[in-house]
Scaffold this motif. Sequence first.
Motif, PDB file in Angstrom:
ATOM      1  N   LEU A  68      -9.888  -9.602   3.713  1.00 25.05           N
ATOM      2  CA  LEU A  68      -8.585  -9.039   3.392  1.00 25.05           C
ATOM      3  C   LEU A  68      -8.800  -7.564   2.928  1.00 25.05           C
ATOM      4  O   LEU A  68      -9.866  -7.265   2.469  1.00 25.05           O
ATOM      5  N   ALA A  69      -7.866  -6.660   3.365  1.00 24.54           N
ATOM      6  CA  ALA A  69      -7.935  -5.014   2.962  1.00 24.54           C
ATOM      7  C   ALA A  69      -6.674  -4.619   2.269  1.00 24.54           C
ATOM      8  O   ALA A  69      -5.480  -5.513   2.764  1.00 24.54           O
ATOM      9  N   LEU A  70      -6.481  -3.750   1.354  1.00 27.54           N
ATOM     10  CA  LEU A  70      -5.140  -3.266   0.733  1.00 27.54           C
ATOM     11  C   LEU A  70      -5.086  -1.807   1.217  1.00 27.54           C
ATOM     12  O   LEU A  70      -6.247  -1.290   1.145  1.00 27.54           O
ATOM     13  N   PRO A  71      -4.096  -1.107   1.425  1.00 23.51           N
ATOM     14  CA  PRO A  71      -3.987   0.089   1.558  1.00 23.51           C
ATOM     15  C   PRO A  71      -4.196   1.092   0.218  1.00 23.51           C
ATOM     16  O   PRO A  71      -3.926   0.645  -0.797  1.00 23.51           O
ATOM     17  N   PHE A  72      -5.038   2.028   0.508  1.00 20.91           N
ATOM     18  CA  PHE A  72      -5.343   2.913  -0.608  1.00 20.91           C
ATOM     19  C   PHE A  72      -4.660   4.163  -0.384  1.00 20.91           C
ATOM     20  O   PHE A  72      -5.011   4.983   0.664  1.00 20.91           O
ATOM     21  N   VAL A  73      -3.730   4.709  -1.160  1.00 18.37           N
ATOM     22  CA  VAL A  73      -3.062   6.026  -1.051  1.00 18.37           C
ATOM     23  C   VAL A  73      -3.450   6.957  -2.159  1.00 18.37           C
ATOM     24  O   VAL A  73      -3.394   6.504  -3.299  1.00 18.37           O
ATOM     25  N   VAL A  74      -3.634   8.212  -1.511  1.00 19.22           N
ATOM     26  CA  VAL A  74      -4.013   9.371  -2.828  1.00 19.22           C
ATOM     27  C   VAL A  74      -2.704   9.919  -2.930  1.00 19.22           C
ATOM     28  O   VAL A  74      -2.275  10.410  -3.954  1.00 19.22           O
ATOM     29  N   ASP A  75      -2.049  10.475  -1.865  1.00 13.95           N
ATOM     30  CA  ASP A  75      -0.858  11.073  -1.772  1.00 13.95           C
ATOM     31  C   ASP A  75       0.012  11.115  -0.485  1.00 13.95           C
ATOM     32  O   ASP A  75      -0.597  10.315   0.309  1.00 13.95           O
ATOM     33  N   ARG A  76       1.000  11.829  -0.558  1.00 11.16           N
ATOM     34  CA  ARG A  76       1.904  11.690   0.771  1.00 11.16           C
ATOM     35  C   ARG A  76       1.488  11.917   2.060  1.00 11.16           C
ATOM     36  O   ARG A  76       1.459  11.926   3.081  1.00 11.16           O
ATOM     37  N   ALA A  77       0.481  13.223   1.885  1.00  5.24           N
ATOM     38  CA  ALA A  77      -0.187  13.894   3.052  1.00  5.24           C
ATOM     39  C   ALA A  77      -1.506  13.393   3.387  1.00  5.24           C
ATOM     40  O   ALA A  77      -1.734  13.182   4.655  1.00  5.24           O
ATOM     41  N   ALA A  78      -2.058  12.466   2.530  1.00  4.60           N
ATOM     42  CA  ALA A  78      -3.481  11.906   2.831  1.00  4.60           C
ATOM     43  C   ALA A  78      -3.286  10.571   3.471  1.00  4.60           C
ATOM     44  O   ALA A  78      -2.317   9.887   3.290  1.00  4.60           O
ATOM     45  N   PRO A  79      -4.283  10.524   4.720  1.00  6.88           N
ATOM     46  CA  PRO A  79      -4.005   9.216   5.432  1.00  6.88           C
ATOM     47  C   PRO A  79      -4.499   8.158   4.551  1.00  6.88           C
ATOM     48  O   PRO A  79      -5.234   8.287   3.371  1.00  6.88           O
ATOM     49  N   ILE A  80      -3.590   6.612   4.539  1.00 11.22           N
ATOM     50  CA  ILE A  80      -4.219   5.615   3.838  1.00 11.22           C
ATOM     51  C   ILE A  80      -5.492   5.307   4.366  1.00 11.22           C
ATOM     52  O   ILE A  80      -5.998   5.463   5.622  1.00 11.22           O
ATOM     53  N   ARG A  81      -6.202   4.736   3.575  1.00 12.34           N
ATOM     54  CA  ARG A  81      -7.453   3.816   3.893  1.00 12.34           C
ATOM     55  C   ARG A  81      -7.307   2.339   3.797  1.00 12.34           C
ATOM     56  O   ARG A  81      -6.647   2.206   2.545  1.00 12.34           O
ATOM     57  N   PHE A  82      -7.886   1.611   4.326  1.00 12.02           N
ATOM     58  CA  PHE A  82      -7.812   0.365   3.974  1.00 12.02           C
ATOM     59  C   PHE A  82      -8.862  -0.257   3.270  1.00 12.02           C
ATOM     60  O   PHE A  82     -10.125   0.086   3.926  1.00 12.02           O
ATOM     61  N   LEU A  83      -8.997  -0.585   1.983  1.00  9.58           N
ATOM     62  CA  LEU A  83     -10.067  -1.094   1.091  1.00  9.58           C
ATOM     63  C   LEU A  83     -10.162  -2.375   0.734  1.00  9.58           C
ATOM     64  O   LEU A  83      -9.287  -3.158   0.720  1.00  9.58           O
ATOM     65  N   ALA A  84     -11.503  -3.159   0.831  1.00 12.19           N
ATOM     66  CA  ALA A  84     -11.751  -4.333   0.610  1.00 12.19           C
ATOM     67  C   ALA A  84     -10.937  -4.984  -0.545  1.00 12.19           C
ATOM     68  O   ALA A  84     -11.154  -4.159  -1.571  1.00 12.19           O
ATOM     69  N   TRP A  85     -10.605  -6.259  -0.369  1.00 13.42           N
ATOM     70  CA  TRP A  85      -9.804  -6.882  -1.539  1.00 13.42           C
ATOM     71  C   TRP A  85      -9.786  -8.397  -1.323  1.00 13.42           C
ATOM     72  O   TRP A  85      -9.857  -8.860  -0.403  1.00 13.42           O
ATOM     73  N   ARG A  86     -10.148  -9.042  -2.363  1.00 11.46           N
ATOM     74  CA  ARG A  86      -9.975 -10.597  -2.465  1.00 11.46           C
ATOM     75  C   ARG A  86      -8.781 -11.001  -3.173  1.00 11.46           C
ATOM     76  O   ARG A  86      -8.560 -10.450  -4.382  1.00 11.46           O
ATOM     77  N   MET A  87      -7.937 -11.977  -2.760  1.00 12.84           N
ATOM     78  CA  MET A  87      -6.572 -12.547  -3.578  1.00 12.84           C
ATOM     79  C   MET A  87      -7.249 -12.653  -5.010  1.00 12.84           C
ATOM     80  O   MET A  87      -8.136 -13.301  -5.376  1.00 12.84           O
ATOM     81  N   GLY A  88      -6.452 -12.344  -5.963  1.00 13.94           N
ATOM     82  CA  GLY A  88      -6.676 -12.474  -7.500  1.00 13.94           C
ATOM     83  C   GLY A  88      -7.632 -11.366  -7.945  1.00 13.94           C
ATOM     84  O   GLY A  88      -7.453 -11.271  -9.306  1.00 13.94           O
ATOM     85  N   GLU A  89      -8.270 -10.441  -7.233  1.00 18.83           N
ATOM     86  CA  GLU A  89      -8.799  -9.350  -7.742  1.00 18.83           C
ATOM     87  C   GLU A  89      -7.997  -8.408  -8.420  1.00 18.83           C
ATOM     88  O   GLU A  89      -6.922  -8.200  -7.783  1.00 18.83           O
ATOM     89  N   PRO A  90      -8.407  -7.866  -9.722  1.00 15.04           N
ATOM     90  CA  PRO A  90      -7.499  -6.811 -10.366  1.00 15.04           C
ATOM     91  C   PRO A  90      -7.320  -5.770  -9.538  1.00 15.04           C
ATOM     92  O   PRO A  90      -8.174  -5.188  -8.491  1.00 15.04           O
ATOM     93  N   LEU A  91      -6.014  -5.127  -9.519  1.00 13.68           N
ATOM     94  CA  LEU A  91      -5.715  -3.812  -9.076  1.00 13.68           C
ATOM     95  C   LEU A  91      -5.505  -2.735  -9.890  1.00 13.68           C
ATOM     96  O   LEU A  91      -5.077  -3.105 -10.938  1.00 13.68           O
ATOM     97  N   VAL A  92      -5.359  -1.586  -9.282  1.00 12.18           N
ATOM     98  CA  VAL A  92      -5.088  -0.357 -10.222  1.00 12.18           C
ATOM     99  C   VAL A  92      -3.700   0.331  -9.637  1.00 12.18           C
ATOM    100  O   VAL A  92      -3.403   0.027  -8.657  1.00 12.18           O
ATOM    101  N   ASP A  93      -3.202   0.903 -10.780  1.00 15.35           N
ATOM    102  CA  ASP A  93      -2.057   1.930 -10.335  1.00 15.35           C
ATOM    103  C   ASP A  93      -2.257   2.820  -9.229  1.00 15.35           C
ATOM    104  O   ASP A  93      -3.149   3.600  -9.692  1.00 15.35           O
ATOM    105  N   GLY A  94      -1.488   2.896  -8.382  1.00 17.81           N
ATOM    106  CA  GLY A  94      -1.509   4.251  -7.518  1.00 17.81           C
ATOM    107  C   GLY A  94       0.004   4.947  -7.264  1.00 17.81           C
ATOM    108  O   GLY A  94       0.669   4.871  -7.925  1.00 17.81           O
ATOM    109  N   PRO A  95      -0.056   5.957  -6.266  1.00 18.44           N
ATOM    110  CA  PRO A  95       1.074   6.707  -6.429  1.00 18.44           C
ATOM    111  C   PRO A  95       2.061   6.018  -5.815  1.00 18.44           C
ATOM    112  O   PRO A  95       1.934   4.982  -5.085  1.00 18.44           O
ATOM    113  N   PHE A  96       3.452   6.290  -6.061  1.00 18.04           N
ATOM    114  CA  PHE A  96       4.431   5.635  -5.293  1.00 18.04           C
ATOM    115  C   PHE A  96       4.915   4.268  -6.133  1.00 18.04           C
ATOM    116  O   PHE A  96       5.502   3.511  -5.159  1.00 18.04           O
TER     117      PHE A  96
END
Length: 183
Positions: A68-96
């Motif tokens: 599994l991967a989740l989108p990683f967003v920096v800002d509105r202009a930068a392209p999203i990247r998909f970063l590795a993630w496993r269900m239950g792993e902690p997440l951090v706050d991102g924009p929007f």
Amino acid sequence: MIDKLALRAQLRAERDAFAIEASEAILAPEAFVDRLAAGATVATYVAIGSEADPTQLAAAAAEKGCALALPFVVDRAAPIRFLAWRMGEPLVDGPFGLRQPRAESPEMAPDVILTPLVGFDARLNRLGQGAAHYDRAFARYPDAWRVGVAWAMQEVPAIPSDIWDVPLHAVITEKGMTWHAGR
């Protein structure tokens, strides 16, 4: 035809009202699970507000042996990247208001991209949030299977499309999956 900005505002309001009453989950249809292959990478997302929640789809993919991967967003202009993630792993706050993996998580190339929708039509055109993050991701990963996740009430007769808009291969709602076999 109504313009995208007005349609987006209308559909968000209708989705918000619907989600207050929604009690059905978005389950993984057999046709979706059958398309998954062990070792494939499935990009999912963490639902915000009234977005349809893809958790059951991600769980089915993980059970099938997909990464599994989740989108990683920096800002509105930068392209999203998909970063590795496993269900239950902690997440951090991102924009929007996004919840996303830590920036140092490995980047993954998705084989399947689950995308939230503001609206969609029978031709599987999609209306997103308006930043074109997913349109750019679809262009970057043209071979990925593009699957919208939405409530059935988000379907409209027609979505206005621009030259850069990329249609979906399938849409999964609480009522099941609609897809075009040729895509």
